[in-house]
Scaffold this motif. Structure first.
Motif, mmCIF file in Angstrom:
data_model
loop_
_atom_site.group_PDB
_atom_site.id
_atom_site.type_symbol
_atom_site.label_atom_id
_atom_site.label_comp_id
_atom_site.label_asym_id
_atom_site.label_seq_id
_atom_site.Cartn_x
_atom_site.Cartn_y
_atom_site.Cartn_z
ATOM 1 N N TYR A 40 0.830 -1.207 0.000
ATOM 2 C CA TYR A 40 0.000 0.000 0.000
ATOM 3 C C TYR A 40 0.863 1.256 0.000
ATOM 4 O O TYR A 40 0.606 2.195 -0.752
ATOM 5 C CB TYR A 40 -0.932 -0.013 1.221
ATOM 6 N N ALA A 41 1.887 1.267 0.843
ATOM 7 C CA ALA A 41 2.767 2.435 0.906
ATOM 8 C C ALA A 41 3.506 2.640 -0.411
ATOM 9 O O ALA A 41 3.654 3.773 -0.887
ATOM 10 C CB ALA A 41 3.756 2.292 2.060
ATOM 11 N N LEU A 42 3.966 1.550 -1.028
ATOM 12 C CA LEU A 42 4.669 1.666 -2.304
ATOM 13 C C LEU A 42 3.757 2.136 -3.432
ATOM 14 O O LEU A 42 4.220 2.742 -4.400
ATOM 15 C CB LEU A 42 5.313 0.337 -2.691
ATOM 16 N N SER A 43 2.467 1.881 -3.318
ATOM 17 C CA SER A 43 1.541 2.357 -4.346
ATOM 18 C C SER A 43 1.256 3.847 -4.205
ATOM 19 O O SER A 43 0.778 4.480 -5.150
ATOM 20 C CB SER A 43 0.234 1.568 -4.291
ATOM 21 N N ARG A 44 1.570 4.422 -3.056
ATOM 22 C CA ARG A 44 1.278 5.838 -2.803
ATOM 23 C C ARG A 44 2.508 6.743 -2.866
ATOM 24 O O ARG A 44 2.397 7.922 -3.140
ATOM 25 C CB ARG A 44 0.643 6.002 -1.423
ATOM 26 N N LEU A 45 3.692 6.194 -2.558
ATOM 27 C CA LEU A 45 4.911 7.000 -2.478
ATOM 28 C C LEU A 45 6.040 6.317 -3.247
ATOM 29 O O LEU A 45 5.988 5.114 -3.482
ATOM 30 C CB LEU A 45 5.341 7.166 -1.019
ATOM 31 N N PRO A 46 7.082 7.071 -3.605
ATOM 32 C CA PRO A 46 8.240 6.446 -4.249
ATOM 33 C C PRO A 46 8.945 5.471 -3.294
ATOM 34 O O PRO A 46 8.945 5.654 -2.075
ATOM 35 C CB PRO A 46 9.165 7.615 -4.580
ATOM 36 N N ALA A 47 9.549 4.448 -3.872
ATOM 37 C CA ALA A 47 10.201 3.410 -3.066
ATOM 38 C C ALA A 47 11.312 3.988 -2.192
ATOM 39 O O ALA A 47 11.504 3.546 -1.058
ATOM 40 C CB ALA A 47 10.753 2.313 -3.968
ATOM 41 N N SER A 48 12.043 4.974 -2.685
ATOM 42 C CA SER A 48 13.134 5.544 -1.891
ATOM 43 C C SER A 48 12.613 6.213 -0.625
ATOM 44 O O SER A 48 13.237 6.129 0.429
ATOM 45 C CB SER A 48 13.923 6.545 -2.731
ATOM 46 N N ARG A 49 11.489 6.839 -0.708
ATOM 47 C CA ARG A 49 10.927 7.504 0.473
ATOM 48 C C ARG A 49 10.344 6.484 1.460
ATOM 49 O O ARG A 49 10.530 6.597 2.671
ATOM 50 C CB ARG A 49 9.854 8.487 0.044
#
Length: 104
Positions: A40-49
């Protein structure tokens, strides 16, 4: 647990049901929840962040142990947790490189 697959059928005969349910819970509960939240987090923000927030795990572990288990953190634990949180702050606040000219 895959390396233990050959001995699992015979080795489980002497275990307590509570131990078996604990392993099932750990496999399905926190592990599955972690993967769902990570996706879910990866679908909303860039992977580095999103990856930089993994450094909050030690600090959160200290807080959880303190609040739920009543364990008082040692000075070294607090210093380590502070360094981890500081790393997350530095990465998220000042870690971006300036955009090249002409790219918006």
């Amino acid at each position: 647990m895959l390396p233990f697959w050959p001995v699992l059928p015979g080795g489980g005969a002497g275990t307590l049901p509570a131990a078996t349910w604990s392993v099932i819970y750990l496999g399905l509960g926190p592990a599955a929840l972690a993967y769902v939240l990570w996706t879910y987090a990866l679908s909303r923000l860039p992977a580095s962040r999103v990856t930089s927030f993994l450094y909050l795990s030690p600090a959160l572990a200290i807080v959880i142990a303190w609040l739920w288990l009543g364990e008082w953190p040692s000075a070294l634990s607090l210093v380590g947790g502070g360094i981890a949180v500081l790393g997350v702050l530095v990465t998220n606040l000042w870690g971006r490189a300036p955009a090249p000219a002409g790219i918006s």
